[in-house]
Write an enzyme that holds these catalytic residues in place. Structure first.
Site, PDB file in Angstrom:
ATOM      1  N   CYS A  99      -0.875  12.005  21.095  1.00  0.00           N
ATOM      2  CA  CYS A  99      -0.436  11.636  19.646  1.00  0.00           C
ATOM      3  C   CYS A  99       0.573  11.698  19.990  1.00  0.00           C
ATOM      4  O   CYS A  99       1.505  12.446  20.467  1.00  0.00           O
ATOM      5  CB  CYS A  99      -0.797  12.894  18.327  1.00  0.00           C
ATOM      6  SG  CYS A  99      -0.363  12.940  17.219  1.00  0.00           S
ATOM      7  N   HIS A 141      -9.001  10.575  14.546  1.00  0.00           N
ATOM      8  CA  HIS A 141      -7.497  10.826  14.645  1.00  0.00           C
ATOM      9  C   HIS A 141      -6.912  10.069  13.575  1.00  0.00           C
ATOM     10  O   HIS A 141      -5.694  10.864  12.986  1.00  0.00           O
ATOM     11  CB  HIS A 141      -7.054  10.587  15.665  1.00  0.00           C
ATOM     12  CG  HIS A 141      -6.152  10.928  16.757  1.00  0.00           C
ATOM     13  ND1 HIS A 141      -5.480  12.031  17.106  1.00  0.00           N
ATOM     14  CD2 HIS A 141      -4.164  10.960  15.926  1.00  0.00           C
ATOM     15  CE1 HIS A 141      -4.742  11.988  17.934  1.00  0.00           C
ATOM     16  NE2 HIS A 141      -3.732  10.998  16.512  1.00  0.00           N
ATOM     17  N   GLU A 142      -6.650   9.315  13.276  1.00  0.00           N
ATOM     18  CA  GLU A 142      -5.617   8.902  12.285  1.00  0.00           C
ATOM     19  C   GLU A 142      -5.613   8.895  11.410  1.00  0.00           C
ATOM     20  O   GLU A 142      -5.145   9.069  10.204  1.00  0.00           O
ATOM     21  CB  GLU A 142      -5.714   7.264  12.491  1.00  0.00           C
ATOM     22  CG  GLU A 142      -5.528   6.590  13.524  1.00  0.00           C
ATOM     23  CD  GLU A 142      -3.771   7.197  14.645  1.00  0.00           C
ATOM     24  OE1 GLU A 142      -3.131   7.271  13.592  1.00  0.00           O
ATOM     25  OE2 GLU A 142      -4.046   7.173  15.871  1.00  0.00           O
ATOM     26  N   HIS A 145      -4.235  12.575   9.648  1.00  0.00           N
ATOM     27  CA  HIS A 145      -3.490  12.235   9.521  1.00  0.00           C
ATOM     28  C   HIS A 145      -3.115  11.793   8.387  1.00  0.00           C
ATOM     29  O   HIS A 145      -1.965  12.726   7.693  1.00  0.00           O
ATOM     30  CB  HIS A 145      -2.324  11.278  10.744  1.00  0.00           C
ATOM     31  CG  HIS A 145      -2.236  11.291  12.162  1.00  0.00           C
ATOM     32  ND1 HIS A 145      -1.185  12.707  12.420  1.00  0.00           N
ATOM     33  CD2 HIS A 145      -2.262  10.350  12.875  1.00  0.00           C
ATOM     34  CE1 HIS A 145      -0.968  12.352  13.489  1.00  0.00           C
ATOM     35  NE2 HIS A 145      -1.974  11.392  14.040  1.00  0.00           N
TER      36      HIS A 145
HETATM   37 NI    NI Z   1      -1.763  10.973  16.212  1.00  0.00          NI
END
Ligand code: NI
Length: 172
Positions: A99, A141-142, A145
């Site tokens: 990341c 993953h995104e 966030h």
């Molecule tokens: Ni990330």
């Protein structure tokens, strides 16, 4: 287009649940190109708005080839505003993730192997895709966030978390 400053782990904006973005918000016209530019400059393959200090639900991702993630199938360059995820399987896969907000680190992270994602692109057009494998991983993953979650929080085997140059000397 301008490259924005990437926020690193420890910043509150990375721990915050982001709010929906109005598709008519004029800031989007600047935000999305800036996010792509910032992602590429950091050699990332995805970036979420909170990573540049904007706590709104906007993602960009995609790559053809990546030095940092070799041997992965390409993912089309995509912007997603107000994304929704639907998990389509109980099957979990593990792979290494990094990341740009945790520079130089990698962790071995479980993700669902198949998802549907929906949202709106930079032109306000609806996007809906069913994806698997690394593409599904990248979007999960995104999306995390936007919920204020970083990948290291998903690691189940804490020993499988370390420095890129130690774990993957071949990409250096
Ligand atoms: Ni990330």
């Amino acid at each position: 287009m301008s490259i924005r400053t990437v926020k690193y782990m420890g910043e509150k904006c990375l721990e915050t649940v982001s709010t929906e973005m109005s598709l008519s918000d004029p800031a989007l016209k600047q935000l999305i190109p800036d996010m792509f530019e910032t992602m590429k400059s950091a050699e990332g393959i995805g970036l979420a708005a909170p990573q540049i200090g904007v706590n709104q639900r906007v993602l960009v991702f995609g790559f053809e080839t990546s030095r940092r993630y070799p041997n992965r199938s390409p993912v089309p360059y995509t912007a997603l505003v107000n994304p929704k995820l639907e998990i389509l399987t109980d099957d979990i896969e593990y792979d290494w993730e990094g990341c740009v907000s945790l520079p130089k680190l990698r962790g071995y992270v479980p993700r669902f192997s198949k998802i549907r994602y929906e949202g709106f692109d930079e032109n306000g057009k609806q996007v809906s895709r069913v994806v698997e494998g690394f593409h599904a991983r990248l979007v999960q993953h995104e999306y995390d966030h936007l919920e204020g979650i970083l990948f290291h929080e998903r690691i189940t085997d804490r020993k499988r978390f370390g420095f890129e140059d130690v774990l993957f000397p071949e990409i250096y």
